[in-house]
Design a protein around this motif. Structure first.
Motif, PDB file in Angstrom:
ATOM      1  N   CYS A  37       0.849  -1.194   0.000  1.00  7.48           N
ATOM      2  CA  CYS A  37       0.000   0.000   0.000  1.00  7.48           C
ATOM      3  C   CYS A  37       0.883   1.243   0.000  1.00  7.48           C
ATOM      4  N   THR A 112     -11.987  -1.530  -4.722  1.00  9.69           N
ATOM      5  CA  THR A 112     -11.824  -0.644  -3.569  1.00  9.69           C
ATOM      6  C   THR A 112     -10.413  -0.089  -3.601  1.00  9.69           C
ATOM      7  N   ASN A 114      -7.630   3.464  -2.455  1.00 13.60           N
ATOM      8  CA  ASN A 114      -7.477   4.741  -1.736  1.00 13.60           C
ATOM      9  C   ASN A 114      -7.576   5.925  -2.698  1.00 13.60           C
ATOM     10  N   ASP A 138     -10.930   9.236   4.731  1.00 11.95           N
ATOM     11  CA  ASP A 138     -11.307   9.298   6.143  1.00 11.95           C
ATOM     12  C   ASP A 138     -11.449  10.722   6.671  1.00 11.95           C
ATOM     13  N   VAL A 178     -13.822   5.394   7.594  1.00  9.03           N
ATOM     14  CA  VAL A 178     -13.778   4.706   8.896  1.00  9.03           C
ATOM     15  C   VAL A 178     -13.700   5.769   9.986  1.00  9.03           C
ATOM     16  N   LEU A 210      -8.918  -4.849  13.416  1.00  7.65           N
ATOM     17  CA  LEU A 210      -8.176  -5.478  12.318  1.00  7.65           C
ATOM     18  C   LEU A 210      -6.932  -4.669  11.970  1.00  7.65           C
ATOM     19  N   MET A 340      -6.217  -5.903   8.263  1.00  5.50           N
ATOM     20  CA  MET A 340      -7.068  -5.581   7.104  1.00  5.50           C
ATOM     21  C   MET A 340      -6.261  -5.410   5.815  1.00  5.50           C
TER      22      MET A 340
HETATM   23  N1  SAM Z   1      -6.125   0.442  -0.271  1.00  8.49           N
HETATM   24  C1  SAM Z   1      -7.529   0.257  -0.557  1.00  8.49           C
HETATM   25  C2  SAM Z   1      -8.349   1.313   0.130  1.00  8.49           C
HETATM   26  O1  SAM Z   1      -7.787   2.185   0.771  1.00  8.49           O
HETATM   27  O2  SAM Z   1      -9.575   1.279  -0.025  1.00  8.49           O
HETATM   28  C3  SAM Z   1      -8.054  -1.131  -0.217  1.00  8.49           C
HETATM   29  C4  SAM Z   1      -7.597  -1.779   1.042  1.00  8.49           C
HETATM   30  S1  SAM Z   1      -8.114  -0.958   2.540  1.00  8.49           S
HETATM   31  C5  SAM Z   1      -7.480  -2.069   3.743  1.00  8.49           C
HETATM   32  C6  SAM Z   1      -9.857  -1.271   2.475  1.00  8.49           C
HETATM   33  C7  SAM Z   1     -10.709  -0.548   3.470  1.00  8.49           C
HETATM   34  O3  SAM Z   1     -10.521  -1.075   4.744  1.00  8.49           O
HETATM   35  C8  SAM Z   1     -10.462   0.952   3.593  1.00  8.49           C
HETATM   36  O4  SAM Z   1     -11.675   1.641   3.409  1.00  8.49           O
HETATM   37  C9  SAM Z   1      -9.979   1.113   5.005  1.00  8.49           C
HETATM   38  O5  SAM Z   1     -10.392   2.337   5.534  1.00  8.49           O
HETATM   39  C10 SAM Z   1     -10.691  -0.037   5.675  1.00  8.49           C
HETATM   40  N2  SAM Z   1     -10.120  -0.440   6.955  1.00  8.49           N
HETATM   41  C11 SAM Z   1      -8.818  -0.618   7.258  1.00  8.49           C
HETATM   42  N3  SAM Z   1      -8.699  -1.004   8.543  1.00  8.49           N
HETATM   43  C12 SAM Z   1      -9.950  -1.059   9.056  1.00  8.49           C
HETATM   44  C13 SAM Z   1     -10.488  -1.387  10.331  1.00  8.49           C
HETATM   45  N4  SAM Z   1      -9.700  -1.758  11.324  1.00  8.49           N
HETATM   46  N5  SAM Z   1     -11.830  -1.335  10.499  1.00  8.49           N
HETATM   47  C14 SAM Z   1     -12.627  -0.985   9.471  1.00  8.49           C
HETATM   48  N6  SAM Z   1     -12.199  -0.681   8.245  1.00  8.49           N
HETATM   49  C15 SAM Z   1     -10.872  -0.705   8.037  1.00  8.49           C
END
Ligand code: SAM
Length: 345
Positions: A37, A112, A114, A138, A178, A210, A340
């Motif tokens: 990432c 999905t 960023n 966020d 989030v 996570l 995650m």
């Molecule tokens: N890099 C991509 C992104 O930012 O969408 C995909 C992977 S990212 C891990 C996917 C989603 O998981 C993001 O929306 C992130 O905010 C969310 N995420 C990461 N850790 C999390 C957590 N502990 N609880 C809830 N959502 C989480």
């Protein structure tokens, strides 16, 4: 097309639908194509760890996804890590767009991201056959956003990415946020305005345990009821009916019908009973739940030379064992071994 391998043809082989032992039909597959990432979001990553798991070849993801489609998967969401970092992503989308579900329709293909690289990639991905994107954001305040991502200039890039995605027709465009108490929960009302101004669907997600570090507590979670109450005080919300039983978001519009926000509440209002998802990690392991304590090495079986029929049988048996529900917040809850970013969100 450069990625097609001799082992892949586009005809899905119809077989029994994927079900689990709790009577749920599984039709939604999330595939991580890398656990790298380019952001280090403070609630997700410690900032010290990089990628931890290998990536498969694009043709290998394609073969595995095709097996799932042969078992009734209708929706594929590509994720990561950050999927836009993955070379060959557009070609993978192009190949996936050729697949047909059991009912003969194209897959529902989503991504999905960023959004950091979406300004240049939105149009090629749409042309390759991607239907929709969800962009993670966020904060709608640039300094707060960049404190979270730890990447200077990221807010401007992501807003440009969101606009490029909308212009390319990757719609309906969803923004996932989030929320963490005392951290970005002052962004709630700003996001509600952003949804209306940018014509996007904003979805607030409760923070789940996570993360790479140890940040999660029940108190840091901003629950659904509080989010609805807070927006409603300045802009009254009107609930929208669910479109399907497995829909994860509670949806609301505003009194004038302009804009939509959704709230995904896996912690305070878990939706496990309607879960229709399984995940494939970047290194080819099946995870039947975000909170699974075990992973199933589908890629290992493929590397061992198993036939498509044997692999489909392995997938079907694995999915049968899908967990009834997660146990967040309960005594004895165990965090999964992967966070995650390494599972694929
Ligand atoms: N890099 C991509 C992104 O930012 O969408 C995909 C992977 S990212 C891990 C996917 C989603 O998981 C993001 O929306 C992130 O905010 C969310 N995420 C990461 N850790 C999390 C957590 N502990 N609880 C809830 N959502 C989480």
């Amino acid at each position: 097309m450069t990625v097609a391998s001799p082992i892949v043809s586009h005809a899905a082989v119809p077989a029994a639908r994927l079900t689990d032992s709790h009577g749920r039909v599984i039709h939604d597959l999330r595939v991580s194509v890398t656990d790298r990432c380019n952001y280090k979001c403070v609630y997700c990553r410690t900032g010290e760890l990089g990628a931890q798991f290998p990536e498969l070849g694009i043709d290998e993801y394609l073969r595995l996804i095709k097996l799932f489609v042969g078992l009734g998967i209708e929706k594929v969401r590509l994720t990561g890590g950050e999927p836009l970092l993955r070379r060959g992503l557009t070609e993978l989308v192009e190949e996936l767009a050729r697949l047909r579900t059991h009912s003969g329709n194209p897959l529902d293909l989503a991504l999905t991201t960023n959004g950091h690289l979406l300004d240049t990639l939105a149009a090629p991905l749409k042309a390759a056959g991607l239907n929709r994107v969800t962009v993670s954001m966020d904060a709608v305040d640039a300094p707060t956003f960049e404190r979270i991502t730890r990447v200077p200039g990221s807010f401007k890039k992501v807003v440009a990415g969101v606009r490029a995605a909308r212009a390319a027709g990757l719609t309906p465009l969803k923004i996932n946020c989030v929320l963490l108490r005392g951290f970005n929960d002052n962004e709630i009302e700003g996001f509600a305005r952003f949804a209306r101004e940018e014509d996007v669907i904003v979805r607030f997600i409760e923070f789940m345990p996570l993360e790479e570090g140890r940040l999660w507590t029940p108190e840091i979670v901003v629950p659904l009821a509080e989010i609805v109450g807070r927006i409603g005080r300045s802009m009254p919300l009107v609930p929208m009916p669910p479109r399907e039983a497995s829909e994860t978001a509670r949806r609301y519009t505003f009194e004038d019908g302009v804009g939509e926000i959704g709230i995904i509440a896996p912690v305070t209002q878990a939706f496990c009973g309607a879960c229709s998802r399984v995940r494939l990690t970047s290194d080819g392991k099946i995870r039947t739940c975000l909170f699974s304590q075990v992973e199933h090495d589908l890629y290992g079986h493929m590397r061992a030379g198993e036939s498509d029929a044997e692999l489909r049988d392995y997938i079907a048996r694995t999915v049968q064992g899908k967990e009834a529900r997660h146990h967040i917040g309960e005594p004895g809850f165990l965090k999964p071994s992967r966070s995650m970013v390494h599972i694929g969100g």
